[in-house]
Design a protein around this motif. Structure first.
Motif, PDB file in Angstrom:
ATOM      1  N   TRP A   1      -6.083  -0.503  -0.226  1.00 33.73           N
ATOM      2  CA  TRP A   1      -5.287  -0.958  -1.361  1.00 33.73           C
ATOM      3  C   TRP A   1      -4.577  -2.281  -1.098  1.00 33.73           C
ATOM      4  O   TRP A   1      -3.590  -2.608  -1.758  1.00 33.73           O
ATOM      5  CB  TRP A   1      -4.258   0.113  -1.707  1.00 33.73           C
ATOM      6  CG  TRP A   1      -4.832   1.421  -2.158  1.00 33.73           C
ATOM      7  CD1 TRP A   1      -5.152   2.494  -1.389  1.00 33.73           C
ATOM      8  CD2 TRP A   1      -5.146   1.794  -3.512  1.00 33.73           C
ATOM      9  NE1 TRP A   1      -5.645   3.524  -2.170  1.00 33.73           N
ATOM     10  CE2 TRP A   1      -5.661   3.116  -3.469  1.00 33.73           C
ATOM     11  CE3 TRP A   1      -5.044   1.143  -4.749  1.00 33.73           C
ATOM     12  CZ2 TRP A   1      -6.059   3.803  -4.618  1.00 33.73           C
ATOM     13  CZ3 TRP A   1      -5.447   1.824  -5.886  1.00 33.73           C
ATOM     14  CH2 TRP A   1      -5.940   3.128  -5.822  1.00 33.73           C
TER      15      TRP A   1
ATOM     16  N   LEU B   1       0.855   4.086  -2.959  1.00 33.15           N
ATOM     17  CA  LEU B   1       0.538   5.489  -2.715  1.00 33.15           C
ATOM     18  C   LEU B   1       1.678   6.400  -3.159  1.00 33.15           C
ATOM     19  O   LEU B   1       1.435   7.501  -3.663  1.00 33.15           O
ATOM     20  CB  LEU B   1       0.213   5.702  -1.239  1.00 33.15           C
ATOM     21  CG  LEU B   1      -1.121   5.110  -0.766  1.00 33.15           C
ATOM     22  CD1 LEU B   1      -1.293   5.304   0.737  1.00 33.15           C
ATOM     23  CD2 LEU B   1      -2.299   5.737  -1.516  1.00 33.15           C
TER      24      LEU B   1
ATOM     25  N   THR C   1      -3.809  -4.510  -4.176  1.00 32.04           N
ATOM     26  CA  THR C   1      -3.362  -3.829  -5.384  1.00 32.04           C
ATOM     27  C   THR C   1      -2.173  -4.539  -6.033  1.00 32.04           C
ATOM     28  O   THR C   1      -1.352  -5.171  -5.360  1.00 32.04           O
ATOM     29  CB  THR C   1      -2.982  -2.374  -5.061  1.00 32.04           C
ATOM     30  OG1 THR C   1      -2.651  -1.681  -6.261  1.00 32.04           O
ATOM     31  CG2 THR C   1      -1.794  -2.306  -4.122  1.00 32.04           C
TER      32      THR C   1
ATOM     33  N   LEU D   1      -7.426   5.320 -12.687  1.00 36.02           N
ATOM     34  CA  LEU D   1      -6.372   4.428 -12.215  1.00 36.02           C
ATOM     35  C   LEU D   1      -5.794   3.622 -13.374  1.00 36.02           C
ATOM     36  O   LEU D   1      -4.575   3.433 -13.469  1.00 36.02           O
ATOM     37  CB  LEU D   1      -6.938   3.489 -11.147  1.00 36.02           C
ATOM     38  CG  LEU D   1      -5.953   2.528 -10.495  1.00 36.02           C
ATOM     39  CD1 LEU D   1      -4.866   3.281  -9.736  1.00 36.02           C
ATOM     40  CD2 LEU D   1      -6.696   1.576  -9.545  1.00 36.02           C
TER      41      LEU D   1
ATOM     42  N   HIS E   1      -6.710  -2.131  -8.519  1.00 39.97           N
ATOM     43  CA  HIS E   1      -6.964  -2.056  -7.085  1.00 39.97           C
ATOM     44  C   HIS E   1      -7.091  -3.447  -6.482  1.00 39.97           C
ATOM     45  O   HIS E   1      -6.562  -3.731  -5.417  1.00 39.97           O
ATOM     46  CB  HIS E   1      -8.237  -1.240  -6.854  1.00 39.97           C
ATOM     47  CG  HIS E   1      -8.657  -1.105  -5.436  1.00 39.97           C
ATOM     48  ND1 HIS E   1      -9.410  -2.071  -4.784  1.00 39.97           N
ATOM     49  CD2 HIS E   1      -8.452  -0.121  -4.520  1.00 39.97           C
ATOM     50  CE1 HIS E   1      -9.647  -1.678  -3.543  1.00 39.97           C
ATOM     51  NE2 HIS E   1      -9.075  -0.500  -3.350  1.00 39.97           N
TER      52      HIS E   1
ATOM     53  N   ALA F   1     -11.910   9.704  -2.744  1.00 38.67           N
ATOM     54  CA  ALA F   1     -10.727   8.850  -2.643  1.00 38.67           C
ATOM     55  C   ALA F   1     -11.090   7.388  -2.839  1.00 38.67           C
ATOM     56  O   ALA F   1     -12.174   6.942  -2.460  1.00 38.67           O
ATOM     57  CB  ALA F   1     -10.047   9.022  -1.284  1.00 38.67           C
ATOM     58  N   ILE F   2     -10.169   6.662  -3.432  1.00 40.15           N
ATOM     59  CA  ILE F   2     -10.195   5.198  -3.439  1.00 40.15           C
ATOM     60  C   ILE F   2      -9.397   4.761  -2.213  1.00 40.15           C
ATOM     61  O   ILE F   2      -8.332   5.307  -1.922  1.00 40.15           O
ATOM     62  CB  ILE F   2      -9.563   4.637  -4.717  1.00 40.15           C
ATOM     63  CG1 ILE F   2     -10.296   5.171  -5.958  1.00 40.15           C
ATOM     64  CG2 ILE F   2      -9.578   3.114  -4.702  1.00 40.15           C
ATOM     65  CD1 ILE F   2      -9.572   4.864  -7.271  1.00 40.15           C
ATOM     66  N   ILE F   3      -9.903   3.778  -1.487  1.00 39.60           N
ATOM     67  CA  ILE F   3      -9.262   3.368  -0.234  1.00 39.60           C
ATOM     68  C   ILE F   3      -9.024   1.854  -0.224  1.00 39.60           C
ATOM     69  O   ILE F   3      -9.460   1.137  -1.124  1.00 39.60           O
ATOM     70  CB  ILE F   3     -10.109   3.772   0.996  1.00 39.60           C
ATOM     71  CG1 ILE F   3     -11.510   3.126   0.916  1.00 39.60           C
ATOM     72  CG2 ILE F   3     -10.216   5.285   1.092  1.00 39.60           C
ATOM     73  CD1 ILE F   3     -12.364   3.362   2.163  1.00 39.60           C
TER      74      ILE F   3
ATOM     75  N   GLU G   1       0.828  -1.199   0.000  1.00 42.10           N
ATOM     76  CA  GLU G   1       0.000   0.000   0.000  1.00 42.10           C
ATOM     77  C   GLU G   1       0.868   1.257   0.000  1.00 42.10           C
ATOM     78  O   GLU G   1       0.588   2.225  -0.723  1.00 42.10           O
ATOM     79  CB  GLU G   1      -0.924   0.008   1.221  1.00 42.10           C
ATOM     80  CG  GLU G   1      -2.031  -1.015   1.179  1.00 42.10           C
ATOM     81  CD  GLU G   1      -2.925  -0.898   2.401  1.00 42.10           C
ATOM     82  OE1 GLU G   1      -3.703   0.068   2.490  1.00 42.10           O
ATOM     83  OE2 GLU G   1      -2.837  -1.784   3.276  1.00 42.10           O
TER      84      GLU G   1
ATOM     85  N   TYR H   1     -12.215  -3.524  -6.178  1.00 40.33           N
ATOM     86  CA  TYR H   1     -12.813  -2.232  -6.496  1.00 40.33           C
ATOM     87  C   TYR H   1     -14.337  -2.324  -6.466  1.00 40.33           C
ATOM     88  O   TYR H   1     -14.954  -3.026  -7.267  1.00 40.33           O
ATOM     89  CB  TYR H   1     -12.347  -1.748  -7.873  1.00 40.33           C
ATOM     90  CG  TYR H   1     -12.608  -0.278  -8.071  1.00 40.33           C
ATOM     91  CD1 TYR H   1     -11.795   0.673  -7.458  1.00 40.33           C
ATOM     92  CD2 TYR H   1     -13.672   0.168  -8.840  1.00 40.33           C
ATOM     93  CE1 TYR H   1     -12.025   2.031  -7.613  1.00 40.33           C
ATOM     94  CE2 TYR H   1     -13.916   1.520  -9.001  1.00 40.33           C
ATOM     95  CZ  TYR H   1     -13.088   2.445  -8.390  1.00 40.33           C
ATOM     96  OH  TYR H   1     -13.333   3.790  -8.537  1.00 40.33           O
TER      97      TYR H   1
ATOM     98  N   HIS I   1      -7.253   9.827  -4.244  1.00 39.57           N
ATOM     99  CA  HIS I   1      -6.670   9.009  -3.188  1.00 39.57           C
ATOM    100  C   HIS I   1      -6.194   9.911  -2.060  1.00 39.57           C
ATOM    101  O   HIS I   1      -6.065  11.121  -2.226  1.00 39.57           O
ATOM    102  CB  HIS I   1      -5.497   8.178  -3.716  1.00 39.57           C
ATOM    103  CG  HIS I   1      -4.296   8.989  -4.116  1.00 39.57           C
ATOM    104  ND1 HIS I   1      -4.242   9.712  -5.286  1.00 39.57           N
ATOM    105  CD2 HIS I   1      -3.099   9.203  -3.486  1.00 39.57           C
ATOM    106  CE1 HIS I   1      -3.077  10.324  -5.369  1.00 39.57           C
ATOM    107  NE2 HIS I   1      -2.361  10.036  -4.299  1.00 39.57           N
TER     108      HIS I   1
END
Length: 295
Positions: free
Chosen positions: A179, A24, A182, A92, A155, A175-177, A20, A158, A34
């Motif tokens: 992860w 990021l 991923t 993304l 992701h 935001a996408i949270i 993660e 998702y 994000h």
């Protein structure tokens, strides 16, 4: 906001925190919604475990509690939620992951060639019951892999539950949270994951749906938006939906197997078991319906 594994976390969970953190860092400067990374450390030197500190995101996230107002009763107001969700996946997908320092983050080579064998091997370590549709969907996935696809950041889980929306109306994706899953693979699987139980084809997926989807735009409109933003074709989206349902069923079966082992007197209790069976049934059902799919 600080993200750090608990002291009891195993190696796998600690590794997920490092992934993660890496992701990021890779999203810095992109237009993907994000939480901005403020600081982080991959080892135990600073806080005794890998950690990262990120911006706080103000907003709300959909959950099993249902839609907040006005979306609970104003059905047309739900459409921007769907477009915002798909827009996040598309943004993304278009990130130049190599330019963002994520070369080596995943193993995109032969991604689709590995899926069936990898996840069936995973399932074999805990499977304790028959899962109708598993063999049919597995066979179909082996013979209908996309002929052309482009690697990108995905992701891995998702869905509405893993994004935060702004509180204004119409809303935006803040935001996408979460992860943890991923990787660099095929981003179209994220889109399919979001559409696993989409109407009208998914209207009978009562065990899998955790939010009412009445009033949502048709899938075709969402696919068009995704293509426009991401630059990727959604021609093979049905393959990805079959794969998403099949894979999610296998992932959830691990949790259900643990539950059944701990509750031997009542192993059928709990919604997970029904969700797994529904997902696999709908995966096989969709595969069987695709008469014109590429052989």
């Amino acid at each position: 906001m600080l993200r750090i594994p608990p002291a009891t976390a195993d190696v796998s969970r600690r590794r997920n925190h490092v992934r993660e953190l890496t992701l990021l860092r890779g999203l810095k400067g992109t237009d993907v919604p994000h939480a901005e990374l403020l600081a982080g450390c991959e080892d135990d030197e600073v806080l005794g475990a890998p950690f990262y500190l990120m911006d706080e995101i103000v907003g709300w996230s959909p959950s099993s509690a249902g839609w907040p107002e006005p979306y609970q009763h104003d059905l047309p107001a739900r459409a921007p939620l769907a477009f915002a969700l798909v827009d996040g996946a598309a943004r993304l997908a278009r990130v130049d992951w190599k330019a963002q320092g994520l070369d080596g983050f995943g193993r995109p080579d032969n991604f689709h060639d590995r899926q069936v064998d990898r996840w069936l091997a995973f399932l074999s370590t805990y499977q304790f019951r028959e899962i109708p549709g598993l063999d049919q969907a597995s066979t179909w996935l082996r013979t209908h892999r996309p002929a052309h696809w482009e690697p990108g950041i995905m992701h891995g889980d998702y869905q509405f539950a893993n994004v935060i929306f702004t509180s204004d109306v119409p809303t935006r994706l803040a935001a996408i949270i979460d992860w943890e899953m991923t990787t660099v693979g095929d981003p179209l699987l994220d889109l399919a994951w979001a559409l696993i139980a989409w109407p009208p084809e998914g209207d009978d997926m009562s065990a899998t749906r955790y939010l009412p989807l009445e009033g949502m735009p048709p899938r075709e409109a969402l696919l068009e938006h995704y293509e426009r933003v991401s630059g990727r074709s959604t021609e093979d989206i049905d393959y990805y939906v079959v794969l998403a349902r099949w894979k999610l069923a296998i992932v959830l079966e691990k949790s259900y197997a643990r539950f059944a082992s701990e509750n031997r007197g009542n192993p059928t209790h709990g919604g997970l078991g029904a969700m797994v069976l529904e997902l696999m049934h709908k995966s096989a059902e969709l595969a069987a319906s695709l008469r014109t799919a590429r052989p």
